[in-house]
Design a protein around this motif. Sequence first.
Motif, PDB file in Angstrom:
ATOM      1  N   ASP A 298       0.787  -0.866   0.034  1.00  0.00           N
ATOM      2  CA  ASP A 298      -0.012   0.046   0.100  1.00  0.00           C
ATOM      3  C   ASP A 298       0.758   1.393  -0.018  1.00  0.00           C
ATOM      4  OD1 ASP A 298       0.982  -0.645   2.734  1.00  0.00           O
ATOM      5  OD2 ASP A 298      -0.905   0.104   3.683  1.00  0.00           O
TER       6      ASP A 298
ATOM      7  N   ASN B 263      -4.599  -4.554  -0.412  1.00  0.00           N
ATOM      8  CA  ASN B 263      -5.152  -4.152   0.989  1.00  0.00           C
ATOM      9  C   ASN B 263      -6.596  -3.254   0.850  1.00  0.00           C
ATOM     10  OD1 ASN B 263      -5.932  -3.920   3.732  1.00  0.00           O
ATOM     11  ND2 ASN B 263      -4.293  -2.460   4.097  1.00  0.00           N
TER      12      ASN B 263
ATOM     13  N   ASP C 120      -7.902   0.035   3.366  1.00  0.00           N
ATOM     14  CA  ASP C 120      -7.455   1.260   2.888  1.00  0.00           C
ATOM     15  C   ASP C 120      -8.365   1.682   1.699  1.00  0.00           C
ATOM     16  OD1 ASP C 120      -6.458   3.492   2.472  1.00  0.00           O
ATOM     17  OD2 ASP C 120      -4.482   2.967   2.512  1.00  0.00           O
ATOM     18  N   ASP C 121      -9.588   2.016   2.055  1.00  0.00           N
ATOM     19  CA  ASP C 121     -10.789   2.274   1.208  1.00  0.00           C
ATOM     20  C   ASP C 121     -10.408   3.820   0.440  1.00  0.00           C
ATOM     21  OD1 ASP C 121     -11.339   3.319   3.604  1.00  0.00           O
ATOM     22  OD2 ASP C 121     -13.307   4.203   2.917  1.00  0.00           O
TER      23      ASP C 121
ATOM     24  N   LEU D 263      -7.341   4.922  -0.116  1.00  0.00           N
ATOM     25  CA  LEU D 263      -6.192   4.888  -1.166  1.00  0.00           C
ATOM     26  C   LEU D 263      -6.623   4.032  -2.420  1.00  0.00           C
ATOM     27  CD1 LEU D 263      -3.234   4.787  -2.435  1.00  0.00           C
ATOM     28  CD2 LEU D 263      -2.881   2.589  -0.867  1.00  0.00           C
TER      29      LEU D 263
ATOM     30  N   SER E 162     -11.054  -4.320  -2.658  1.00  0.00           N
ATOM     31  CA  SER E 162     -11.852  -3.665  -1.670  1.00  0.00           C
ATOM     32  C   SER E 162     -13.370  -4.232  -1.663  1.00  0.00           C
ATOM     33  CB  SER E 162     -12.065  -2.190  -2.287  1.00  0.00           C
ATOM     34  OG  SER E 162     -13.002  -1.343  -1.485  1.00  0.00           O
TER      35      SER E 162
END
Length: 485
Positions: A362, A389, A392-393, A395, A418
């Motif tokens: 990330d 990942n 981490d919405d 990003l 996501s």
Amino acid sequence: MARKAAATAGEKPKVRKGSKTTLSEANLADLGAERLAAILLDLSSDSHVKRVLRLELFAEASSEGLALEISKRLATIGKSSSRIHWRKRPAFARDLDLHRRMIERLAQDDATAALDLMLDLLDLASPTLDRLSQPDGPIGDVFLAARDAIGAIAEKAVPEPIALAERTAKILATDYHAQMGPLASALAPAMGPQGRAHLREVLETVLAMNAKRLRGADPMAAVYKDALRRLADASGDIDAFEATFAPELRRTPLVSAEIARRLLAAGRGEDALATLQAGAPGEARGRHPTSVEERAAWEEVMLEALEATGHHQEAQKRRWAEFERTLSIPLLRAYLKSLPDFDDVEAEDQAKAVVRRFPRFDTALAFFVSWPDFPAASRLILSRSGEINGADDVLITEAARRLEGCYPLAASLLLRGSIQHVLTYGVATRYADAARQLLEAESLAAMIADFGEYPDHASFVADLRAAHIRKQGFRAELEALGATF
């Protein structure tokens, strides 16, 4: 008459916005003074409205009368010691703020009286906050606003320095909620060198007496030391600033950085460098491990100190080493900017190689998106898709948005990551977002000629349905968007 006088004085007429029934200053002015006076008198049965009107009348009559009226109200508040019920707090805060604003208004005509009243108001801070179950909130905000506004009033009033220092010391002595430290900064210009020296002497004396009497367990020590630091800053006395910290604290990254920053500003680069070295993160003796923010603050000042003392190459080595550790874009840009012409191109390529190998996917993705280098970001996603990942919405959303035009497969893989995270962990608060992302992935599928080793969109949805068919909340969000699951 009032409108005629205003016109005579050359004031511009109020601009009417909206219809004649809209609540606006222009429309209310059209009602006329007599009609407005009758309305206000009728409303004066409300205690707050009545107090507003009384203060306005006093302000119109004389500054002395206004000062006396404010003083009487502050004295009444000061005499009360009962708890302030939570239902009454908004009204109390509104009343307190009304008097604060009227003091600022009084300062336009009588700054000396306004300063005395604002200090009286600040005297009420601790006893008033003691009457609350929690000091945070609108009442506390009034005292903070008064604290921040008093400096301008004091400079206009030109008070006697020693007297102002004594009043400031009195307020700090009862600052049990640790809110009045900035008061020393706000009043420092008005106190002048004489007042600042007196306040410093008073605070140091109290600190020494309390340390002897309480054997070091002084609950107010932090308040006094904070004020002393602010006084030292106002006087440009770096040694006095440093003396407010215990020796072990001076060897911590954050404190050593604060001291060194001031030394650099004073042109004492070598002293700054020595201070920073004593407080280096790897050698700090603080009770807690160095945080990311503390290390970054220390590193920033260390680089300034190295450059100021002529250690440019060492500064460059530190920038590169820290970049390799954090992928900091500002550090890399500073490093490249300091290189000779044409060397920066090769160094940038080396930096991107570091990013591609970086352990945290990330962080590497964030670098390429922000640099920006979208082709590199796409290659990173395709080569390390298993590390996406979905938690981490922020990003994921930003990266997908910026990649979808030219790199739809990479953007689609991010959206899939996501969606899978949301459904696997049942993050119900993100079901609506996941539903929208699924529809976005469907629209991107039409732009992807070859999914390569990855399943196409239909296969992805089939696998998703098989694993999460019972997620009713997600299904409902999809149906709300006109889709099915």
